[in-house]
Design a protein around this motif. Structure first.
Motif, short mmCIF file in Angstrom:
data_model
loop_
_atom_site.label_atom_id
_atom_site.label_comp_id
_atom_site.label_asym_id
_atom_site.label_seq_id
_atom_site.Cartn_x
_atom_site.Cartn_y
_atom_site.Cartn_z
N PRO A 276 0.84 -1.20 0.00
CA PRO A 276 0.00 0.00 0.00
C PRO A 276 0.87 1.25 0.00
O PRO A 276 1.70 1.42 0.90
N VAL A 277 0.74 2.09 -1.02
CA VAL A 277 1.63 3.26 -1.16
C VAL A 277 0.83 4.56 -1.26
O VAL A 277 -0.38 4.55 -1.49
N LYS A 278 1.57 5.67 -1.15
CA LYS A 278 0.94 6.99 -1.24
C LYS A 278 0.56 7.29 -2.69
O LYS A 278 1.19 6.78 -3.62
N LYS A 279 -0.41 8.19 -2.82
CA LYS A 279 -0.87 8.66 -4.14
C LYS A 279 0.31 9.11 -5.01
O LYS A 279 1.27 9.69 -4.49
N ASN A 280 0.21 8.87 -6.29
CA ASN A 280 1.23 9.27 -7.28
C ASN A 280 2.60 8.63 -7.04
O ASN A 280 3.62 9.14 -7.49
N SER A 281 2.62 7.50 -6.31
CA SER A 281 3.90 6.82 -6.06
C SER A 281 4.44 6.24 -7.36
O SER A 281 3.69 5.90 -8.27
N THR A 282 5.73 6.06 -7.39
CA THR A 282 6.37 5.50 -8.57
C THR A 282 6.61 3.99 -8.38
O THR A 282 6.21 3.41 -7.38
N ILE A 283 7.26 3.41 -9.37
CA ILE A 283 7.57 1.98 -9.36
C ILE A 283 9.07 1.86 -9.33
O ILE A 283 9.77 2.67 -9.94
N SER A 284 9.62 0.88 -8.65
CA SER A 284 11.07 0.84 -8.57
C SER A 284 11.62 -0.59 -8.55
O SER A 284 11.87 -1.17 -9.60
N TYR A 285 11.73 -1.17 -7.36
CA TYR A 285 12.45 -2.44 -7.20
C TYR A 285 11.85 -3.56 -8.06
O TYR A 285 10.66 -3.89 -7.92
N PHE A 286 12.65 -4.14 -8.95
CA PHE A 286 12.24 -5.26 -9.79
C PHE A 286 10.90 -4.95 -10.49
O PHE A 286 9.98 -5.74 -10.52
N ASP A 287 10.84 -3.74 -11.06
CA ASP A 287 9.60 -3.23 -11.68
C ASP A 287 8.40 -3.44 -10.75
O ASP A 287 7.33 -3.88 -11.17
N GLY A 288 8.59 -3.13 -9.52
CA GLY A 288 7.53 -3.29 -8.54
C GLY A 288 7.94 -2.59 -7.27
O GLY A 288 8.59 -1.56 -7.35
N PRO A 289 7.64 -3.18 -6.11
CA PRO A 289 6.75 -4.34 -6.01
C PRO A 289 5.34 -3.93 -6.46
O PRO A 289 5.09 -2.74 -6.64
N PRO A 290 4.43 -4.91 -6.64
CA PRO A 290 3.05 -4.53 -6.94
C PRO A 290 2.57 -3.52 -5.90
O PRO A 290 2.84 -3.68 -4.70
N VAL A 291 1.91 -2.46 -6.36
CA VAL A 291 1.49 -1.39 -5.44
C VAL A 291 -0.01 -1.14 -5.53
O VAL A 291 -0.63 -1.41 -6.56
N VAL A 292 -0.55 -0.60 -4.44
CA VAL A 292 -1.95 -0.17 -4.45
C VAL A 292 -2.04 1.19 -3.75
O VAL A 292 -1.39 1.41 -2.73
N THR A 293 -2.79 2.12 -4.38
CA THR A 293 -3.07 3.41 -3.75
C THR A 293 -4.55 3.45 -3.39
O THR A 293 -5.37 2.73 -3.98
N CYS A 294 -4.89 4.30 -2.44
CA CYS A 294 -6.31 4.45 -2.08
C CYS A 294 -6.59 5.89 -1.67
O CYS A 294 -5.92 6.42 -0.78
N GLN A 295 -7.55 6.47 -2.34
CA GLN A 295 -7.97 7.84 -2.00
C GLN A 295 -9.41 7.81 -1.50
O GLN A 295 -10.27 7.18 -2.12
N ALA A 296 -9.65 8.50 -0.38
CA ALA A 296 -11.00 8.58 0.18
C ALA A 296 -11.65 9.90 -0.23
O ALA A 296 -10.98 10.94 -0.24
N PHE A 297 -12.94 9.84 -0.56
CA PHE A 297 -13.70 11.04 -0.96
C PHE A 297 -15.07 11.01 -0.29
O PHE A 297 -15.53 9.97 0.17
N CYS A 298 -15.75 12.15 -0.32
CA CYS A 298 -17.20 12.17 -0.19
C CYS A 298 -17.74 12.78 -1.48
O CYS A 298 -17.08 13.64 -2.08
N VAL A 299 -18.91 12.31 -1.90
CA VAL A 299 -19.56 12.92 -3.06
C VAL A 299 -20.92 13.43 -2.60
O VAL A 299 -21.63 12.76 -1.84
N HIS A 300 -21.25 14.65 -3.03
CA HIS A 300 -22.52 15.25 -2.62
C HIS A 300 -23.10 16.02 -3.80
O HIS A 300 -22.42 16.89 -4.35
#
Ligand code: F6R
Ligand code: MG
Ligand code: MG
Length: 367
Positions: A276-300
């Motif tokens: 789990p990584v921060k928004k706009n994170s890059t990719i590095s070690y061994f073309d990875g590792p596999p990453v996931v970002t998550c942004q929380a919102f409210c919609v109104h």
């Protein structure tokens, strides 16, 4: 009037390999949406995860809307022009078809959409993963919607006591959408039996059994089924509505502290722990590792708040260190056994040719 959230995502070119799109590309994408969008959508956000660009639209046009999908497609074509101008690597990589037809499903970009009547407060999470495939969300979704070890609301909240309906897709079937619906808690062993196989069975959506409302939508694209050859892993996106009759934000995030092993990583052909990584994170070690970002919102009323970057917290720094340790440990055995994916999942055709050649060189000894 219902609100629709649509994430449409594609890899259209990166700096320095399959790493991160350029700022100029991102600016052109934002600019294009602003000038061409008109009043088609009520709000929109553009972000990147690894080499992928995701557009999050909030609108009132419903799911699979031709105009929304066409706008996203045209935006990616425009972004690809910048990628070509700058000589970015893999320009237009995920745009697999020449002409737009109806919606972007089956054309390369990944799509996750939710349509609902807004609650008075409508919080949701937007996940984007890179260097992996849609099965990466199987385990976390099972744990946060069906396991009280991660979701204490299953014990504490009467709004969730009826459980959830999982819609699971067989992504190896290419003639259409082959799906099965299974209910928690009665059928959790059947759900686990399917979700065990992340490359074949993928959670497509989840619904509350109390209200019938949809909580989850996952992109289920398998690029190699479209292109018939290696074009990169599918880098799935996901929308999750949270709170009230759905799991709390923290219950949805809880399983991401595992850093479970998923398919992807270098050349889409290895296993690696999901970080789990921060928004706009890059990719590095061994073309990875596999990453996931998550942004929380409210919609109104169709308008989005600013996002909160939920993996930007000291707790997740510790998780990232643990995941780095797991990644290094598995990488120590290189190509051997579980470090790499089974033959059918290797993403480069070259190995098929190699095996054919080697097959001819085998000799059978007489007994
Ligand atoms: C994985 C990925 C990379 C590439 C690797 C080789 O999804 O995108 O690991 O597979 O960098 O890339 P090519 O074949 O483009 O030289
Ligand atoms: Mg890529
Ligand atoms: Mg990618």
């Amino acid at each position: 009037m219902n609100t629709t959230l649509s994430i449409i995502k594609a890899d259209i070119g990166s700096i320095g390999g399959h790493i991160k799109p350029s700022q100029r590309l991102m600016e052109r994408v934002r600019e294009y949406l602003k000038t061409k969008g008109g009043d088609l959508f009520t709000d929109c956000r553009v972000s990147s995860t690894g080499d992928d660009v995701a557009i999050l639209f909030s609108h009132h046009q419903g799911t699979l809307n031709e105009e929304i999908h066409k706008l996203a497609w045209d935006t990616f074509i425009e972004g690809t022009e910048v990628a070509k101008e700058q000589g970015l690597y893999g320009a237009g990589q995920d745009l697999l078809k020449d002409a737009f037809s109806g919606n972007v499903k089956g054309m390369g970009p990944a799509v996750a959409e939710l349509e609902f009547e807004e609650r008075p407060n409508e919080p949701f999470l937007f996940f984007a993963a890179d260097k992996t495939d849609p099965g990466a969300y199987n385990l976390p979704l099972f744990l946060s919607f069906a396991d009280p070890m991660h979701n204490s609301g299953l014990i504490l909240s009467p709004k969730m006591s009826k459980g959830f309906r999982f819609v699971i897709m067989d992504v190896s079937y290419v003639q259409g959408d082959r799906v099965i619906e299974l209910n928690t808690p009665e059928e959790i062993y059947d759900i686990a039996a399917l979700l065990r196989d992340n490359e074949r069975f993928v959670v497509e959506s989840i619904y509350s059994r109390e209200t019938g409302d949809q909580a989850v939508s996952v992109s289920t694209t398998r690029l190699h089924n479209i292109a018939g050859k290696y074009t990169g892993k599918d880098d799935p996106v996901m929308l999750v509505r949270v709170q009230g009759g759905f799991p709390a934000t923290g219950e949805v995030l809880s399983p991401y502290n595992i850093g479970h092993f998923v398919a992807g990583f270098m050349r889409g052909s290895h296993n690696g722990p999901l970080m789990p990584v921060k928004k706009n994170s890059t990719i590095s070690y061994f073309d990875g590792p596999p990453v996931v970002t998550c942004q929380a919102f409210c919609v109104h009323a169709g308008k989005l708040t600013e996002s909160v970057d939920v993996f930007d917290h000291p707790y997740w720094d510790w998780v990232r260190n643990e995941v780095s340790r797991k990644a290094t440990e598995l990488r120590r055995q290189g190509f051997s056994g579980p470090a790499m994916l089974p033959y059918s999942e290797l993403e480069y055709g070259g190995i098929v040719e190699k095996m054919k050649k080697l097959d001819k060189k085998f000799q059978v000894r007489e007994k």
